[in-house]
Design a protein around this motif. Structure first.
Motif, short mmCIF file in Angstrom:
data_model
loop_
_atom_site.label_atom_id
_atom_site.label_comp_id
_atom_site.label_asym_id
_atom_site.label_seq_id
_atom_site.Cartn_x
_atom_site.Cartn_y
_atom_site.Cartn_z
N SER A 42 17.78 -16.52 67.75
CA SER A 42 18.18 -17.29 66.59
C SER A 42 19.61 -17.83 66.76
N ASP A 43 20.53 -16.93 67.17
CA ASP A 43 21.93 -17.33 67.37
C ASP A 43 22.05 -18.41 68.44
N TYR A 44 21.30 -18.22 69.52
CA TYR A 44 21.44 -19.12 70.66
C TYR A 44 21.13 -20.56 70.26
N ARG A 45 20.09 -20.71 69.45
CA ARG A 45 19.72 -22.06 69.03
C ARG A 45 20.81 -22.68 68.17
N HIS A 46 21.37 -21.86 67.26
CA HIS A 46 22.41 -22.42 66.40
C HIS A 46 23.69 -22.71 67.18
N ARG A 47 23.98 -21.86 68.14
CA ARG A 47 25.23 -22.00 68.87
C ARG A 47 25.18 -23.10 69.94
N ALA A 74 15.57 -10.87 68.92
CA ALA A 74 15.25 -11.79 67.81
C ALA A 74 16.53 -12.44 67.28
N ASP A 75 17.59 -11.64 67.13
CA ASP A 75 18.87 -12.18 66.67
C ASP A 75 19.45 -13.14 67.70
N VAL A 76 19.39 -12.72 68.95
CA VAL A 76 19.98 -13.53 70.02
C VAL A 76 19.30 -14.89 70.09
N ILE A 136 9.89 -13.32 67.07
CA ILE A 136 10.81 -14.20 67.81
C ILE A 136 10.15 -15.57 67.96
N ALA A 137 10.75 -16.57 67.37
CA ALA A 137 10.15 -17.89 67.42
C ALA A 137 11.05 -18.88 68.13
N GLU A 138 12.33 -18.59 68.22
CA GLU A 138 13.29 -19.58 68.69
C GLU A 138 13.49 -19.48 70.20
N TYR A 139 12.48 -19.86 70.94
CA TYR A 139 12.60 -19.81 72.40
C TYR A 139 11.60 -20.79 72.99
N TRP A 158 16.96 -24.14 72.87
CA TRP A 158 16.16 -22.92 72.77
C TRP A 158 16.56 -21.96 73.87
#
Lengths: 241, 361
Positions: free
Chosen positions: A123-128, A119-121, A152-155, A132
């Motif tokens: 989220s981080d991946y999208r910001h970094r 879940a953290d990864v 987990i939504a950011e994928y 997605w």
């Protein structure tokens, strides 16, 4: 006279094991035309017509009610339609075709040991990266539901219909959701399954369609067939129709 | 009471009074929605594909197609008021997959505060057209939460993660649990203590596994997060921070009282929330004067789970059924996400005509 339609996997190890499972309870499935024929019979149950189909086709046709019962995996039922599992009754696990649908990601992700890390990864991946995180799979419905349950939504899903395990290496996706029985394919591709990463433990099941239209006559034919697998199997399946 | 057809005709007139009525293509590229909302929206889309393999969907809402059209026409930055009325298509658990919505999207408004107010009243009045004279108004304030989050004592790496969970109570709850009581850290054997050496080792492992060094997660980010987990396990985020977040997110109820609770919390923990609070109080005062019949509730954790919302958000719900009749908000990050070079303010609302028309039958 009406008859009920039983679908059995049409080839390979699944066909063999299906016929063995039926033979074990005293139901011998004959395939008079051999492997080229798609119809079969059961001597002990003349009211039953047997059709040989691929396991995923069996899942689809059970959901739509075109066949009355069949042998297929729970994973395939989920994949054929999002709410497909509500249209069928899992009457009896048959003890073969065991395989897990799992989340698998590169061994080199030493920071990810459990789904909550993912879940953290994500989220981080999208910001970094401004993109997605991509998940390659053919199990679109199962993946969406499982990831949503884990917050987990950011994928994004990349649909993959074969050699899914190669997606991280080919750069098509960062991780995968795939089926595995021994884990050796994952291992060979340097992939690991995080804690809580098993989405579904699947095996071959005798599955009854709820949507097939159950007249009294067909119900009694079904009861007769299922009773070979035990009275409780028949009662609980008929009770859920 | 007015029947549905005349209510709808009246609504269309009111849209035309304030906006240009547009009707974006029913068939939209699916990527437009996936790119902005991720897989969460995926299961709702009605998908189809073209002969060249492009995936299309039937429009699930009007906001994104209208915003995309605005940018495609080279209008970025120009003040525009759009309105719509027509069918949208979504897979959902209850109700038809095709249903009508109406609404407004005001892009780059001159005064976004004023615009929000008029759009909210437009939605309240639209409900009244169908006999829903006093729907409940559910307010949220993304800016209030973002202000709090920016000022909390929290390692920076956690701020976007917490923000991403805003609007999803269960996921937020789990994340806060984890911040308060971190997982035990499983030190992995035989990993170099030195960061550079560890990065080199991970990069070598990735290469050995055939992973491209140019796409996906990089060795540096893996190691950074590994160390961060290690640090979190050794020194958890201050319990005070977690308590403040939990307390803030539990604030819900009649809006006026809740505003005071927010103020009191800010004061107690020494975090200045005056600016967003003042804006929020102004909203409540305006509502009390101009829509005294409406019961206003505030829920500090209420937000659409789409990170392009920035300011206040609202929902109007039916008193009897609790169904959402209209929803809207300020979404200043959307156009920038879609490729505009600057942040462009935007405010909009959607009216659920199928529910209003069903309710008045």
């Amino acid at each position: 006279m009406s008859s009920i339609l039983l679908a059995v996997p049409s080839k390979g190890r699944l066909e063999e094991a299906s016929r063995e499972a039926f033979a074990k309870v005293g139901l011998k499935i004959d395939r008079p035309g051999g492997a080229r024929s798609y119809l079969g019979t059961i001597d002990a149950l003349p009211d039953v017509t047997v059709r040989f189909l691929s396991a995923s086709e069996i899942a689809r046709e059970l959901i739509s009610g075109k066949i009355d019962l069949g042998i297929t995996g729970e994973d395939l039922i989920h994949e054929a339609a999002e709410t497909g599992i509500d249209q069928v009754v899992i009457a009896k696990p048959l003890n073969f075709g065991q395989a897990d649908v799992v989340v698998a990601l590169p061994n080199s992700w030493i920071d990810v040991t459990a789904m909550r890390d993912l879940a953290d990864v994500a989220s981080d991946y999208r910001h970094r990266h401004g993109q997605w995180l991509r998940v390659a799979t053919k199990y679109v419905n199962l993946t969406r539901r499982y990831f949503a349950a884990h917050g987990i939504a950011e994928y994004r899903i990349v649909e993959s219909l074969g050699a899914t395990e190669a997606a991280p290496a080919s750069g098509a996706a960062e991780l995968i959701v795939d089926i595995t029985s021994s884990g050796s394919t994952l291992k060979a591709n340097e992939l690991k399954v995080p804690q809580e990463g098993v989405i579904l433990q699947s095996e071959a099941n005798l599955v009854v369609s709820k949507t097939a239209g159950w007249s009294d006559e067909k119900r009694s034919q079904l009861e007769k067939l299922l009773t070979y697998f035990g009275d409780s199997v028949a009662q609980s399946a008929l009770g859920s129709l | 009471m007015a029947d549905n057809a005349s209510a709808r005709a009246e609504l269309e007139c009111r849209i035309l009074d304030v906006a240009e009525l547009v009707s974006p293509d029913v068939l939209q590229p699916a990527d437009l929605f996936f790119d902005l909302a991720g897989e969460d929206i995926g299961r709702r889309l009605m998908l189809t594909s073209g002969p060249d393999g492009t995936t299309y969907c039937l429009r699930p809402d009007f906001t994104l197609p209208i915003a995309a059209q605005y940018l495609a026409n080279g209008n970025a930055g120009e003040t525009k008021a759009f309105g719509y009325l027509g069918p949208v298509f979504r897979q959902r658990d209850h109700g038809d997959f095709e249903f009508d919505q109406a609404g407004l999207e005001f892009l780059a408004p001159k005064d976004s505060e004023q615009t929000f107010t008029s759009i909210m009243h437009f939605a309240i009045d639209a409900c009244a057209l169908y006999g829903e004279d006093a729907p409940r108004l559910h307010l949220g304030a993304v800016d209030l939460f973002e202000t709090l989050l920016a000022k909390l004592d929290l390692p920076d790496v956690w701020r976007p993660r917490v923000r991403d969970r805003f609007g999803h109570d269960a996921a937020m709850g789990r994340l806060l649990d984890r911040l308060a009581v971190p997982d035990q850290f499983d030190e992995q054997d035989q990993l170099p203590a030195d960061d550079d050496e560890l990065i080199a080792k991970i990069a070598a492992d990735m290469e050995a596994a055939g992973l491209s060094p140019y796409s996906g997660r990089q060795a540096e980010e893996i190691v950074a997060r590994y160390r961060e987990k290690q640090m979190l396990a050794e020194a958890a985020v201050s319990l005070k921070t977690v308590r403040i977040l939990r307390e803030f997110l539990s604030i819900a109820g009649p809006a006026h009282e809740q505003a005071f609770r927010v103020a009191a919390l800010g004061k107690k923990v020494g975090i200045d929330l005056d600016e967003p609070l003042e804006k929020f109080m102004g909203r409540l005062t305006e509502l009390k004067t101009n829509a005294p019949q409406i019961e206003v509730e505030f829920d500090a954790g209420f937000a659409p789970r789409l990170d392009y919302y920035t300011g206040h958000v609202f929902e109007l719900t039916a008193n009897k059924t609790g169904e959402v009749l209209a929803s809207g908000g300020q979404y200043d990050r959307l156009l920038e996400r879609m490729g505009a070079s600057d942040r462009i303010s935007a405010v909009g609302c959607a009216i659920w005509l199928d529910r209003l028309e069903g309710g008045s039958k």
